[in-house]
Design a protein around this motif. Structure first.
Motif, short mmCIF file in Angstrom:
data_model
loop_
_atom_site.label_atom_id
_atom_site.label_comp_id
_atom_site.label_asym_id
_atom_site.label_seq_id
_atom_site.Cartn_x
_atom_site.Cartn_y
_atom_site.Cartn_z
N ARG A 286 0.83 -1.20 0.00
CA ARG A 286 0.00 0.00 0.00
C ARG A 286 0.87 1.25 0.00
N ALA A 287 1.93 1.24 0.79
CA ALA A 287 2.81 2.41 0.86
C ALA A 287 3.46 2.71 -0.48
N LEU A 288 3.81 1.65 -1.21
CA LEU A 288 4.42 1.88 -2.52
C LEU A 288 3.41 2.42 -3.52
N HIS A 289 2.18 1.98 -3.46
CA HIS A 289 1.14 2.54 -4.32
C HIS A 289 0.95 4.03 -4.00
N VAL A 290 0.95 4.36 -2.71
CA VAL A 290 0.82 5.76 -2.31
C VAL A 290 2.00 6.57 -2.82
N TYR A 291 3.20 6.01 -2.68
CA TYR A 291 4.40 6.73 -3.11
C TYR A 291 4.35 7.02 -4.61
N ARG A 292 3.89 6.05 -5.39
CA ARG A 292 3.83 6.27 -6.84
C ARG A 292 2.95 7.48 -7.17
N GLY A 293 1.78 7.55 -6.54
CA GLY A 293 0.89 8.67 -6.79
C GLY A 293 1.45 9.99 -6.30
N LEU A 294 2.02 9.97 -5.11
CA LEU A 294 2.58 11.20 -4.55
C LEU A 294 3.78 11.69 -5.36
N ALA A 295 4.59 10.75 -5.86
CA ALA A 295 5.77 11.12 -6.64
C ALA A 295 5.37 11.86 -7.91
N VAL A 296 4.26 11.43 -8.51
CA VAL A 296 3.76 12.13 -9.70
C VAL A 296 3.17 13.48 -9.31
N ALA A 297 2.45 13.52 -8.20
CA ALA A 297 1.73 14.73 -7.80
C ALA A 297 2.66 15.83 -7.31
N VAL A 298 3.67 15.47 -6.51
CA VAL A 298 4.50 16.50 -5.88
C VAL A 298 5.99 16.28 -6.06
N GLY A 299 6.39 15.22 -6.77
CA GLY A 299 7.80 14.93 -6.96
C GLY A 299 8.31 13.92 -5.95
N PRO A 300 9.32 13.13 -6.32
CA PRO A 300 9.79 12.05 -5.45
C PRO A 300 10.37 12.51 -4.12
N VAL A 301 11.09 13.61 -4.12
CA VAL A 301 11.71 14.08 -2.87
C VAL A 301 10.64 14.47 -1.86
N GLU A 302 9.66 15.27 -2.29
CA GLU A 302 8.58 15.68 -1.40
C GLU A 302 7.73 14.47 -1.02
N ALA A 303 7.55 13.52 -1.93
CA ALA A 303 6.77 12.32 -1.63
C ALA A 303 7.43 11.52 -0.51
N ALA B 2 -2.43 17.50 6.00
CA ALA B 2 -1.31 17.54 5.06
C ALA B 2 -1.75 17.13 3.66
N VAL B 3 -2.66 16.17 3.58
CA VAL B 3 -3.17 15.75 2.27
C VAL B 3 -4.06 16.85 1.68
N ASP B 4 -4.85 17.50 2.53
CA ASP B 4 -5.68 18.62 2.05
C ASP B 4 -4.82 19.71 1.43
N VAL B 5 -3.66 19.94 2.02
CA VAL B 5 -2.75 20.97 1.50
C VAL B 5 -2.30 20.61 0.08
N LEU B 6 -2.09 19.32 -0.18
CA LEU B 6 -1.67 18.91 -1.52
C LEU B 6 -2.76 19.23 -2.55
#
Length: 242
Positions: free
Chosen positions: A50-67, A85-89
């Motif tokens: 699950r964490a890796l699925h989340v990371y994939r989406g966050l990496a696209v949305a905000v970049g890998p470093v911020e993810a 924090a998610v609302d802020v995104l």
């Protein structure tokens, strides 16, 4: 986190990452440390997938470093703080989209050569603005406007004897285009070329193309964040229960 039952290769197959990428992402803190069996092999759980699925989406949305930074934070803060924090995104993506739409409206005014028209949104219907007013409307620092002036991107309509700058509608429109282009990652030289060519058909077409690409990029990032939503919610709830 549950009973460790997945091998590294199982996690790789479930997420589309390679075995080495799974190990690397664990080392970088995207994944919490996997349990180790007596033979030294890693043992993962569904929570790691699950964490890796989340990371994939966050990496696209905000970049890998911020993810990576965000994932580490979400595992350690209270539920309400993680949700905020998610609302802020989502709000950040919406704000970026609004900036580009405002730049498109400004470009339309440039194309129509309306020199005395007002602006919608934050700018309001005005003939000119001070540097402080324009900076506030654009969400940038006055120093950014001064730097853009030095670089020939946004030139005040006039500068008084006391060095007070006034920006007319044309300069306000150019400033909106600059904000959107800089937000899209265009460097100063590229932005300068586009802004300098706004009086010509080709220049306006290039600016419009860049703004359209920016909107498309924001849409892709927004969809990636939405797709990560269910796994992200489960990750936050799991962390809150630990």
């Amino acid at each position: 986190m549950g009973f460790a039952r997945l091998r590294t290769v199982d996690v790789a197959r479930a997420t589309g990452y390679s075995v080495q990428q799974v190990r690397d992402l664990e080392r970088l803190g995207v994944l919490p440390p996997a349990a180790r069996a007596e033979n030294g092999y890693r043992g993962y759980t569904d929570a790691h997938v699950r964490a890796l699925h989340v990371y994939r989406g966050l990496a696209v949305a905000v970049g890998p470093v911020e993810a990576r930074r965000l994932l580490a934070r979400l595992r350690t803060v209270p539920l309400e703080e993680a949700a905020a924090a998610v609302d802020v995104l989502h709000a950040g993506l919406a704000r970026e989209r609004d900036e580009v739409l405002a730049a498109e409206r400004a470009l339309e005014l440039v194309e129509a050569e309306v020199h005395r028209a007002g602006f919608d949104g934050e700018v309001g219907a005005v003939d000119s603005m001070t540097i402080a007013e324009l900076a506030q409307a654009l969400g940038v620092r006055p120093s950014a406007l001064r730097f853009w002036e030095e670089q020939g991107l946004v030139v005040p309509e006039r500068v008084t004897s006391r060095r007070a700058r006034r920006y007319g509608p044309a300069a306000i429109g150019a400033a909106r285009v600059v904000v959107a282009l800089r937000g899209a990652g265009h460097g100063i030289p590229a932005v300068r070329d586009i802004v300098a060519a706004l009086d010509g058909v080709e220049g306006r077409a290039e600016a419009r193309r860049a703004l359209t690409e920016r909107l498309e990029s924001i849409a892709v990032r927004s969809i990636a964040l939405l797709r990560a939503g269910a796994d992200l919610a489960a990750l936050i709830e799991d962390a809150a229960q630990d």
